[in-house]
Design a protein around this motif. Structure first.
Motif, PDB file in Angstrom:
ATOM      1  N   ALA A 187      25.531  12.537  30.514  1.00 38.24           N
ATOM      2  CA  ALA A 187      26.731  11.776  30.176  1.00 38.24           C
ATOM      3  C   ALA A 187      26.391  10.420  29.573  1.00 38.24           C
ATOM      4  CB  ALA A 187      27.589  11.591  31.426  1.00 38.24           C
ATOM      5  N   LEU A 188      25.294   9.828  30.024  1.00 42.22           N
ATOM      6  CA  LEU A 188      24.899   8.506  29.533  1.00 42.22           C
ATOM      7  C   LEU A 188      24.234   8.572  28.158  1.00 42.22           C
ATOM      8  CD1 LEU A 188      23.527   6.993  32.840  1.00 42.22           C
ATOM      9  CD2 LEU A 188      25.291   5.940  31.418  1.00 42.22           C
ATOM     10  N   ALA A 189      23.692   9.715  27.806  1.00 46.46           N
ATOM     11  CA  ALA A 189      22.931   9.832  26.562  1.00 46.46           C
ATOM     12  C   ALA A 189      23.717   9.409  25.315  1.00 46.46           C
ATOM     13  CB  ALA A 189      22.397  11.258  26.412  1.00 46.46           C
ATOM     14  N   PRO A 190      25.012   9.784  25.185  1.00 44.26           N
ATOM     15  CA  PRO A 190      25.752   9.397  23.967  1.00 44.26           C
ATOM     16  C   PRO A 190      26.266   7.963  23.975  1.00 44.26           C
ATOM     17  CG  PRO A 190      26.658  11.381  25.020  1.00 44.26           C
ATOM     18  CD  PRO A 190      25.804  10.693  26.011  1.00 44.26           C
ATOM     19  N   LEU A 191      26.016   7.217  25.063  1.00 45.15           N
ATOM     20  CA  LEU A 191      26.525   5.855  25.198  1.00 45.15           C
ATOM     21  C   LEU A 191      25.531   4.867  24.593  1.00 45.15           C
ATOM     22  CD1 LEU A 191      28.724   3.993  26.463  1.00 45.15           C
ATOM     23  CD2 LEU A 191      27.321   3.953  28.546  1.00 45.15           C
ATOM     24  N   LYS A 192      26.029   3.960  23.798  1.00 45.27           N
ATOM     25  CA  LYS A 192      25.136   2.982  23.184  1.00 45.27           C
ATOM     26  C   LYS A 192      24.687   1.948  24.209  1.00 45.27           C
ATOM     27  CE  LYS A 192      28.462  -0.494  21.535  1.00 45.27           C
ATOM     28  NZ  LYS A 192      29.034  -1.147  20.338  1.00 45.27           N
ATOM     29  N   PRO A 224      27.474  18.985  21.307  1.00 48.32           N
ATOM     30  CA  PRO A 224      27.070  19.138  19.906  1.00 48.32           C
ATOM     31  C   PRO A 224      26.265  17.920  19.460  1.00 48.32           C
ATOM     32  CG  PRO A 224      29.387  19.685  20.195  1.00 48.32           C
ATOM     33  CD  PRO A 224      28.931  19.091  21.496  1.00 48.32           C
ATOM     34  N   ALA A 225      25.339  18.131  18.548  1.00 53.61           N
ATOM     35  CA  ALA A 225      24.429  17.060  18.135  1.00 53.61           C
ATOM     36  C   ALA A 225      25.159  15.838  17.602  1.00 53.61           C
ATOM     37  CB  ALA A 225      23.457  17.595  17.086  1.00 53.61           C
ATOM     38  N   ASP A 226      26.272  16.045  16.880  1.00 53.08           N
ATOM     39  CA  ASP A 226      26.977  14.907  16.298  1.00 53.08           C
ATOM     40  C   ASP A 226      27.606  14.017  17.364  1.00 53.08           C
ATOM     41  OD1 ASP A 226      28.750  17.000  16.873  1.00 53.08           O
ATOM     42  OD2 ASP A 226      30.256  16.191  15.515  1.00 53.08           O
ATOM     43  N   LEU A 227      27.874  14.575  18.548  1.00 52.75           N
ATOM     44  CA  LEU A 227      28.385  13.766  19.649  1.00 52.75           C
ATOM     45  C   LEU A 227      27.252  13.187  20.483  1.00 52.75           C
ATOM     46  CD1 LEU A 227      31.408  15.876  20.982  1.00 52.75           C
ATOM     47  CD2 LEU A 227      31.410  13.998  19.335  1.00 52.75           C
ATOM     48  N   ALA A 228      26.246  13.983  20.736  1.00 48.00           N
ATOM     49  CA  ALA A 228      25.132  13.533  21.563  1.00 48.00           C
ATOM     50  C   ALA A 228      24.424  12.326  20.965  1.00 48.00           C
ATOM     51  CB  ALA A 228      24.137  14.677  21.764  1.00 48.00           C
ATOM     52  N   ASP A 229      24.446  12.203  19.646  1.00 50.28           N
ATOM     53  CA  ASP A 229      23.743  11.110  18.961  1.00 50.28           C
ATOM     54  C   ASP A 229      24.689  10.035  18.420  1.00 50.28           C
ATOM     55  OD1 ASP A 229      21.416  12.588  19.390  1.00 50.28           O
ATOM     56  OD2 ASP A 229      21.613  13.632  17.467  1.00 50.28           O
TER      57      ASP A 229
END
Length: 263
Positions: free
Chosen positions: A137-142, A107-112
């Protein structure tokens, strides 16, 4: 992975029994210890953790017990229901959130969301495209956040068959394949090695990749009944913790774990 969710749902009892067995307990204890090596280096205070394919919360409840906020994403409804039960039993409901979704289409709220920590444990063996899965998997990681990936180690397959089944012919055959049939979930898995995954992580911008092994001794001790003895288990746990980052044991451990920082 909708087609796989039913297998996970129907295998819940067997999975929970496995988690409570000595080898299951070691998997979570050693993984938690390896994560703890790096968590203190992140910003002080509770961290935001995303546990992809987190199932019934085996990793999540341990991190939540340390005060971190954990979001579990899994496709299997029964797994998530079990995770909520564990959170309730541990008084951790305010720290654990469960989301039913496919990890490849978050979901967008998790992916971002830019999480501090992302776990990708025991997922790679079920997917066809490892680089794409790791990228998602790495995309939502800061940036600067901690990434942890775990999978069954192909290097251990032949050794495991030779020692536990005493079948050198089957062990020889295992050397030539990356396929494995998991008993608990009755699923066909693809086995990987840390040496294959490390360059993929580096190609995706990960830095400071560390290699750990989990169950480097436990699975090659054939007297499973003895592992239930508390004193024996305590000795075994100390041995596993002492060798998780020590060569050559992490190379032949049943499971490999890699941690990295997102660049």
């Amino acid at each position: 992975m909708p087609e796989a969710s039913e297998k996970f749902n129907t295998a819940m009892a067997a999975w929970q029994q496995w988690q409570e067995a000595p080898w299951g307990r070691l998997r979570y204890t050693v993984a938690e210890a390896n994560l703890a090596r790096h968590l203190d280096a992140l910003d002080a205070g509770p961290l935001r953790v995303l546990d992809l394919a987190g199932g019934d919360g085996g990793d999540a409840v341990r991190l939540a017990a340390r005060g971190h906020h954990v979001t579990i994403v899994d496709y299997a409804a029964d797994m998530l229901a079990a995770a909520r039960e564990r959170a309730t039993a541990g008084g951790l409901t305010e720290l654990i959130t469960c989301v039913q979704a496919d990890v490849s289409t978050l979901p967008a709220d998790l992916a971002d969301a830019e999480f501090d920590v992302v776990l990708c444990h025991n997922l790679l063996q079920y997917v066809d495209d490892v680089p794409a899965t790791l990228a998602a998997a790495l995309a939502p990681l800061k940036r600067g956040g901690l990434f942890s990936v775990m999978a069954l180690n192909r290097h251990s397959a032949a050794l495991n068959v030779a020692v536990r089944e005493m079948d050198p012919a089957a062990a020889l055959a295992a050397l030539g394949t990356d396929q494995y049939q998991a008993r608990t979930f009755d699923a066909a898995l693809t086995l990987h090695t840390a040496e294959e995954v490390i360059p993929v992580l580096q190609g995706l911008g990960c830095q400071d990749v560390r290699h750990y092994g989990i169950r480097g001794f436990c699975d090659y001790i054939t007297d499973d009944a003895r592992k239930y003895d508390p004193a024996y288990y305590a000795d075994l746990e100390r041995l596993e913790l002492a060798t998780t980052a020590r060569a050559p044991y992490m190379h032949t451990a049943r499971v490999f774990q890699l941690t990295a920082t997102k660049g």
